[in-house]
Design a protein around this motif. Structure first.
Motif, PDB file in Angstrom:
ATOM      1  N   GLN A 269     -17.102 -51.101 -15.227  1.00 24.94           N
ATOM      2  CA  GLN A 269     -18.514 -51.022 -15.569  1.00 24.94           C
ATOM      3  C   GLN A 269     -19.079 -49.778 -14.887  1.00 24.94           C
ATOM      4  O   GLN A 269     -19.122 -49.709 -13.659  1.00 24.94           O
ATOM      5  CB  GLN A 269     -19.268 -52.263 -15.099  1.00 24.94           C
ATOM      6  CG  GLN A 269     -18.755 -53.567 -15.683  1.00 24.94           C
ATOM      7  CD  GLN A 269     -19.485 -54.768 -15.101  1.00 24.94           C
ATOM      8  OE1 GLN A 269     -20.715 -54.830 -15.105  1.00 24.94           O
ATOM      9  NE2 GLN A 269     -18.724 -55.721 -14.581  1.00 24.94           N
ATOM     10  N   ILE A 270     -19.524 -48.832 -15.682  1.00 23.37           N
ATOM     11  CA  ILE A 270     -19.984 -47.561 -15.134  1.00 23.37           C
ATOM     12  C   ILE A 270     -21.125 -47.758 -14.151  1.00 23.37           C
ATOM     13  O   ILE A 270     -21.196 -47.087 -13.121  1.00 23.37           O
ATOM     14  CB  ILE A 270     -20.412 -46.613 -16.277  1.00 23.37           C
ATOM     15  CG1 ILE A 270     -19.178 -46.175 -17.081  1.00 23.37           C
ATOM     16  CG2 ILE A 270     -21.139 -45.385 -15.729  1.00 23.37           C
ATOM     17  CD1 ILE A 270     -19.489 -45.308 -18.277  1.00 23.37           C
ATOM     18  N   ASN A 286     -21.596 -45.417 -10.544  1.00 18.32           N
ATOM     19  CA  ASN A 286     -21.840 -44.115 -11.168  1.00 18.32           C
ATOM     20  C   ASN A 286     -22.803 -43.245 -10.361  1.00 18.32           C
ATOM     21  O   ASN A 286     -22.961 -42.059 -10.650  1.00 18.32           O
ATOM     22  CB  ASN A 286     -22.369 -44.286 -12.596  1.00 18.32           C
ATOM     23  CG  ASN A 286     -23.732 -44.963 -12.648  1.00 18.32           C
ATOM     24  OD1 ASN A 286     -24.044 -45.801 -11.804  1.00 18.32           O
ATOM     25  ND2 ASN A 286     -24.534 -44.635 -13.645  1.00 18.32           N
ATOM     26  N   ASN A 346     -13.791 -34.228 -21.273  1.00 20.89           N
ATOM     27  CA  ASN A 346     -14.249 -35.046 -22.399  1.00 20.89           C
ATOM     28  C   ASN A 346     -13.261 -36.154 -22.699  1.00 20.89           C
ATOM     29  O   ASN A 346     -13.652 -37.287 -23.028  1.00 20.89           O
ATOM     30  CB  ASN A 346     -14.470 -34.176 -23.641  1.00 20.89           C
ATOM     31  CG  ASN A 346     -15.613 -33.194 -23.463  1.00 20.89           C
ATOM     32  OD1 ASN A 346     -16.619 -33.514 -22.835  1.00 20.89           O
ATOM     33  ND2 ASN A 346     -15.459 -31.993 -23.993  1.00 20.89           N
ATOM     34  N   GLY A 349     -13.894 -38.643 -19.930  1.00 17.21           N
ATOM     35  CA  GLY A 349     -15.215 -39.248 -20.082  1.00 17.21           C
ATOM     36  C   GLY A 349     -15.282 -40.217 -21.244  1.00 17.21           C
ATOM     37  O   GLY A 349     -15.853 -41.318 -21.123  1.00 17.21           O
ATOM     38  N   ASP A 350     -14.703 -39.852 -22.371  1.00 15.48           N
ATOM     39  CA  ASP A 350     -14.728 -40.734 -23.543  1.00 15.48           C
ATOM     40  C   ASP A 350     -13.915 -41.996 -23.297  1.00 15.48           C
ATOM     41  O   ASP A 350     -14.276 -43.081 -23.786  1.00 15.48           O
ATOM     42  CB  ASP A 350     -14.195 -39.988 -24.766  1.00 15.48           C
ATOM     43  CG  ASP A 350     -15.136 -38.870 -25.223  1.00 15.48           C
ATOM     44  OD1 ASP A 350     -16.295 -38.862 -24.780  1.00 15.48           O
ATOM     45  OD2 ASP A 350     -14.690 -37.998 -26.000  1.00 15.48           O
ATOM     46  N   VAL A 353     -16.073 -44.341 -21.212  1.00 19.02           N
ATOM     47  CA  VAL A 353     -17.122 -44.952 -22.041  1.00 19.02           C
ATOM     48  C   VAL A 353     -16.556 -46.130 -22.820  1.00 19.02           C
ATOM     49  O   VAL A 353     -17.163 -47.216 -22.886  1.00 19.02           O
ATOM     50  CB  VAL A 353     -17.752 -43.912 -22.988  1.00 19.02           C
ATOM     51  CG1 VAL A 353     -18.630 -44.591 -24.031  1.00 19.02           C
ATOM     52  CG2 VAL A 353     -18.575 -42.902 -22.193  1.00 19.02           C
ATOM     53  N   ASP A 356     -15.868 -49.014 -20.495  1.00 15.41           N
ATOM     54  CA  ASP A 356     -17.122 -49.659 -20.122  1.00 15.41           C
ATOM     55  C   ASP A 356     -17.645 -50.537 -21.258  1.00 15.41           C
ATOM     56  O   ASP A 356     -18.056 -51.689 -21.038  1.00 15.41           O
ATOM     57  CB  ASP A 356     -18.152 -48.594 -19.758  1.00 15.41           C
ATOM     58  CG  ASP A 356     -19.517 -49.174 -19.439  1.00 15.41           C
ATOM     59  OD1 ASP A 356     -19.622 -49.931 -18.459  1.00 15.41           O
ATOM     60  OD2 ASP A 356     -20.478 -48.888 -20.179  1.00 15.41           O
ATOM     61  N   GLN A 357     -17.620 -50.027 -22.459  1.00 18.72           N
ATOM     62  CA  GLN A 357     -18.130 -50.776 -23.615  1.00 18.72           C
ATOM     63  C   GLN A 357     -17.354 -52.059 -23.852  1.00 18.72           C
ATOM     64  O   GLN A 357     -17.934 -53.077 -24.246  1.00 18.72           O
ATOM     65  CB  GLN A 357     -18.082 -49.892 -24.869  1.00 18.72           C
ATOM     66  CG  GLN A 357     -19.073 -48.744 -24.862  1.00 18.72           C
ATOM     67  CD  GLN A 357     -18.880 -47.809 -26.044  1.00 18.72           C
ATOM     68  OE1 GLN A 357     -17.820 -47.804 -26.700  1.00 18.72           O
ATOM     69  NE2 GLN A 357     -19.882 -46.992 -26.324  1.00 18.72           N
ATOM     70  N   TRP A 393      -8.879 -42.347 -29.538  1.00 18.92           N
ATOM     71  CA  TRP A 393      -8.618 -41.802 -28.204  1.00 18.92           C
ATOM     72  C   TRP A 393      -7.120 -41.645 -27.969  1.00 18.92           C
ATOM     73  O   TRP A 393      -6.679 -40.626 -27.427  1.00 18.92           O
ATOM     74  CB  TRP A 393      -9.212 -42.701 -27.105  1.00 18.92           C
ATOM     75  CG  TRP A 393      -9.080 -42.054 -25.754  1.00 18.92           C
ATOM     76  CD1 TRP A 393      -9.944 -41.175 -25.177  1.00 18.92           C
ATOM     77  CD2 TRP A 393      -7.959 -42.165 -24.842  1.00 18.92           C
ATOM     78  NE1 TRP A 393      -9.447 -40.738 -23.966  1.00 18.92           N
ATOM     79  CE2 TRP A 393      -8.228 -41.334 -23.731  1.00 18.92           C
ATOM     80  CE3 TRP A 393      -6.770 -42.895 -24.872  1.00 18.92           C
ATOM     81  CZ2 TRP A 393      -7.359 -41.201 -22.656  1.00 18.92           C
ATOM     82  CZ3 TRP A 393      -5.891 -42.764 -23.790  1.00 18.92           C
ATOM     83  CH2 TRP A 393      -6.185 -41.925 -22.701  1.00 18.92           C
TER      84      TRP A 393
END
Length: 481
Positions: A269-270, A286, A346, A349-350, A353, A356-357, A393
């Protein structure tokens, strides 16, 4: 023999205090690996006397002990507090190993000091075990940290949320000087700040001694900022949440310092908050790099009368540059990459994300990434909840691996070498604590030994290498932890 160079500092930096000894104390944990590392030849009798605060014990007759409580200030949750200091700890002295490296011996849970405010200055078994476990876990993962040498406890009870057994811990590190020491020195004037700067350079950064002022202060500030940036990057990469990043909890050596309500990730969880007292999420996962910068800014402000704005900004820019470089290096290693390409930030980072989602288990994902495109790939895919969301990804990841030009076996070896098989999750630490409170210290010994080699499989701990159940996840803790 314990030395005490800290006494060289002005008297405004400490007050002599003798500990409130534990009665009928017993030694319940000794870090034998650390004792060997620092060439510590103390007997168990001597170690018990030191750790229990029984400094008048006959076994310590050869030591010239001068325990003291350090004075410093700092910003706590963003607000300056001029009344800080060692409120439950005492610096006993410095131990020197065969290589000439000195190690502070600091007794936590020693009792009241002039800086205890309304506290009793004591510690409980729960909190010292958590610090012992965390410091050894981070050490095993290659993250700079203070260490714990020993734990003593007794039948004496201390009131926290409930009545708990009193305990104390011997913390070991080359320096207990914090950012808050420099904030305190600045409040006392330029001469005091210069004295502290020279002391720190002499004892901890001797490579800077040839520099004249203001270059010496500028170089010290920049070096501390860089070390702090490396620490922040490593925390983020291993999924460690500190929980209370006040400026008085920041070491001038760039080490993890003052463990409280910490946590290693379960599901990623960010914006995860491990401290249930942190209502605004100031020290959320974060936010840690940002708070690292903020604390370095506070440290820089302590040098306002010595360094101009340009020198301070250079140090802060060094933090940002160092963090960005170190973080990408750490994260690339986690997915099996050794080179860095422009789009890697990127790619990382992706991925975060997506994790986290879909609340993907942080440590297990990176460990099981070694199974991608293998017959047992299913063990990875079961973690993803919605594997279809990760298809794009993985295609990008495959293309990046082709660019890296490494074999599949090398990729797997790289991933398994830096992603731990065992992780000190909060539910595991809680189980160890509960066993110890019932007189069983075997789980503590077993886990400390295992945490020294976290990248090995440890089949005896296989049940702890599975995804935790819903009720085992997300345990939040208070500052009393």
């Amino acid at each position: 023999m314990l030395q005490h160079p800290y006494l060289e500092l002005p008297k405004s930096f400490f007050q002599p205090v003798w500990p409130e000894p534990q009665q009928n104390a017993r030694l319940v944990a000794v870090n034998r690996a650390l004792m060997q590392e620092i060439d510590c030849d103390l007997s168990d009798e001597q170690l018990l006397a030191l750790t229990a605060g029984q400094l008048e014990d006959a076994s310590l007759a050869e030591f010239d002990l001068q325990p003291l409580a350090q004075k410093y200030t700092g910003h706590q949750f963003g607000y300056y507090n001029p009344d800080l200091g060692d409120g439950r700890g005492l610096l006993l002295g410095r131990w020197e190993d065969k290589n000439g490296q000195a190690w502070d011996f600091h007794l936590k849970g020693a009792g009241r000091t002039p800086y205890s405010r309304r506290g009793d200055g004591r510690a409980v078994l729960r909190s010292v075990i958590r610090e012992y476990l965390a410091s050894e876990a981070l050490f095993g993962l290659g993250v700079p940290t203070t260490r714990a040498l020993s734990i003593a406890t007794s039948d004496e009870q201390v009131q926290r949320e409930t009545f708990e057994p009193r305990a104390s811990l011997m913390r070991v590190t080359p320096s207990h000087i914090r950012f808050g020491h420099f904030q305190w020195a600045a409040s006392k004037g330029p001469a005091t700040l210069e004295f502290l700067t020279n002391f720190v350079v002499e004892h901890h950064y001797p490579e800077l001694q040839s520099l004249e002022e203001p270059q010496r202060s500028a170089a010290l500030l920049k070096t501390v900022c860089e070390r702090t940036a490396v620490l922040m990057a490593k925390w983020q990469a291993v999924g460690f949440n500190h929980g209370v990043m006040n400026s008085d909890n920041m070491s001038i050596l760039g080490e993890t310092f003052d463990f409280g309500p910490y946590a290693f990730f379960d599901d990623f969880q960010i914006e995860y908050i491990c401290n249930h007292s942190d209502y605004e999420g100031r020290y959320a996962y974060n936010q840690q790099p940002k708070i690292g910068v903020t604390n370095c800014q506070l440290l820089a402000h302590a040098f306002d009368k010595v360094l101009d704005e340009a020198a301070q900004n250079e140090a802060l820019e060094a933090f940002v540059e160092t963090y960005n470089r170190q973080y990408i290096d750490e994260m690339n290693c986690k997915i099996g990459l050794h080179t860095v390409q422009p789009d890697d930030k990127n790619l990382i980072g992706d991925l975060l994300v997506l994790m986290d989602q879909h609340r993907v288990d942080f440590s297990l994902f990176f460990r099981r990434l070694a199974k991608w495109n293998q017959p047992d790939e299913g063990e990875l895919m079961t973690l993803l909840n919605q594997p279809g969301a990760f298809v794009d990804w993985f295609q990008r990841y495959d293309a990046r691996l082709q660019q890296e030009g490494i074999s599949e076996s090398e990729r797997q070896q790289r991933i398994l070498a830096v992603n731990p098989a065992i992780v000190l999750r909060n539910y595991i630490a809680q189980g160890i604590i509960e066993a110890a409170e019932n007189g069983d210290y075997q789980p503590l010994e077993q886990w400390v030994e295992a945490l020294h080699s976290p990248f090995e499989e440890h089949p005896g701990l296989a049940e702890f290498q599975k995804p935790p159940s819903p009720e085992q996840k997300g345990l939040q803790l208070s500052c009393s932890s």
